[in-house]
Scaffold this motif. Structure first.
Motif, short mmCIF file in Angstrom:
data_model
loop_
_atom_site.label_atom_id
_atom_site.label_comp_id
_atom_site.label_asym_id
_atom_site.label_seq_id
_atom_site.Cartn_x
_atom_site.Cartn_y
_atom_site.Cartn_z
N LEU A 1 16.59 25.20 44.94
CA LEU A 1 17.43 24.06 45.31
C LEU A 1 16.64 22.76 45.42
O LEU A 1 17.14 21.76 45.91
CB LEU A 1 18.17 24.35 46.62
CG LEU A 1 19.20 25.47 46.52
CD1 LEU A 1 19.73 25.83 47.90
CD2 LEU A 1 20.33 25.08 45.59
N TYR A 2 15.40 22.77 44.94
CA TYR A 2 14.56 21.58 45.04
C TYR A 2 15.22 20.31 44.47
O TYR A 2 15.10 19.24 45.09
CB TYR A 2 13.19 21.80 44.40
CG TYR A 2 12.32 20.58 44.55
CD1 TYR A 2 11.73 20.28 45.78
CD2 TYR A 2 12.14 19.69 43.51
CE1 TYR A 2 10.97 19.12 45.95
CE2 TYR A 2 11.39 18.53 43.67
CZ TYR A 2 10.81 18.26 44.89
OH TYR A 2 10.08 17.12 45.05
N PRO A 3 15.92 20.35 43.33
CA PRO A 3 16.54 19.11 42.85
C PRO A 3 17.52 18.50 43.86
O PRO A 3 17.60 17.29 43.99
CB PRO A 3 17.26 19.54 41.56
CG PRO A 3 16.50 20.74 41.09
CD PRO A 3 16.08 21.44 42.36
N LEU B 1 25.53 14.28 40.17
CA LEU B 1 25.21 15.08 41.35
C LEU B 1 24.05 14.49 42.15
O LEU B 1 24.09 14.46 43.39
CB LEU B 1 24.89 16.52 40.95
CG LEU B 1 26.09 17.34 40.47
CD1 LEU B 1 25.62 18.67 39.89
CD2 LEU B 1 27.09 17.56 41.59
N THR B 2 23.04 13.99 41.46
CA THR B 2 21.91 13.36 42.14
C THR B 2 22.37 12.17 42.97
O THR B 2 22.00 12.04 44.14
CB THR B 2 20.84 12.90 41.12
OG1 THR B 2 20.36 14.06 40.42
CG2 THR B 2 19.69 12.19 41.79
N GLN B 3 23.21 11.33 42.38
CA GLN B 3 23.69 10.14 43.10
C GLN B 3 24.60 10.53 44.27
O GLN B 3 24.58 9.88 45.32
CB GLN B 3 24.42 9.20 42.15
CG GLN B 3 23.52 8.60 41.07
CD GLN B 3 22.27 7.95 41.64
OE1 GLN B 3 22.32 7.21 42.62
NE2 GLN B 3 21.13 8.24 41.04
N MET C 1 22.41 21.31 43.18
CA MET C 1 21.66 21.32 41.92
C MET C 1 20.60 22.40 42.05
O MET C 1 19.94 22.50 43.08
CB MET C 1 21.02 19.96 41.67
CG MET C 1 22.04 18.87 41.45
SD MET C 1 21.26 17.26 41.19
CE MET C 1 20.69 16.88 42.85
N ASN C 2 20.42 23.18 41.02
CA ASN C 2 19.53 24.32 41.04
C ASN C 2 18.54 24.18 39.89
O ASN C 2 18.92 23.76 38.79
CB ASN C 2 20.38 25.59 40.87
CG ASN C 2 19.61 26.85 41.03
OD1 ASN C 2 18.58 27.04 40.40
ND2 ASN C 2 20.13 27.74 41.85
N SER C 3 17.29 24.51 40.13
CA SER C 3 16.26 24.40 39.09
C SER C 3 16.57 25.25 37.86
O SER C 3 16.08 24.98 36.78
CB SER C 3 14.89 24.81 39.65
OG SER C 3 14.51 23.93 40.67
N ASN C 4 17.38 26.27 38.02
CA ASN C 4 17.70 27.16 36.90
C ASN C 4 18.87 26.67 36.06
O ASN C 4 19.09 27.18 34.97
CB ASN C 4 18.01 28.57 37.41
CG ASN C 4 16.78 29.23 37.99
OD1 ASN C 4 15.67 28.96 37.58
ND2 ASN C 4 16.99 30.08 38.98
#
Length: 141
Positions: free
Chosen positions: A75-77, A33-35, A19-22
């Motif tokens: 890539l913080y997320p 994706l988070t899970q 996951m990308n901040s952009n």
């Protein structure tokens, strides 16, 4: 903890979609994706039998699939989902500034194993270092 140096590293399987901040994804795709990242972090932390840490200094390392200019902080997320999984696994009480310094992003070496990473997405590593009050001003390795 005692004065012995320790570092716990979670090595994520190569080829996972980051996951990308952009990137602007719809909420269902972002949640999927988070899970996935959170669940993988839980599994890796438990399998590594990382003991409960009072506090830690976190370095996120992304090994890109090819050379080029990148902003590792984007890539913080992905890293946040990993830290949430580390908390759920019981390694940390929380991922707030009381328990975590960082995460400090860095780019690692290019990951070129096309057998393990056929989609050319790279690899993420999360390094948990000892918390040291004198490390707050030090650039992570």
């Amino acid at each position: 903890m005692d004065d012995v140096a320790w570092v716990h590293t979670l090595v994520f399987p190569p080829g996972l979609e980051t996951m990308n901040s952009n990137h602007r994804r719809n909420r269902y795709e972002a949640n999927r994706l988070t899970q996935m990242w959170k669940g993988t972090a839980i599994t890796l932390a438990r399998a590594a039998r990382i003991p409960r840490l009072e506090r830690t200094f976190v370095v996120s390392e992304f090994r890109p699939p090819r050379q080029g200019t990148r902003d590792a902080a984007n890539l913080y997320p992905t890293v946040k989902a990993c830290l949430d999984g580390i908390v759920v696994a019981g390694v940390l009480a929380d991922d707030s500034q009381t328990y975590v310094q960082g995460p400090f992003p860095k780019l690692g070496l290019v990951f070129k194993d096309r057998v393990r990473d056929p989609l050319k997405r790279g690899q993420m590593l999360i390094h948990l270092h000892p918390w040291r009050d004198d490390m707050t001003h030090v650039t992570p390795l």
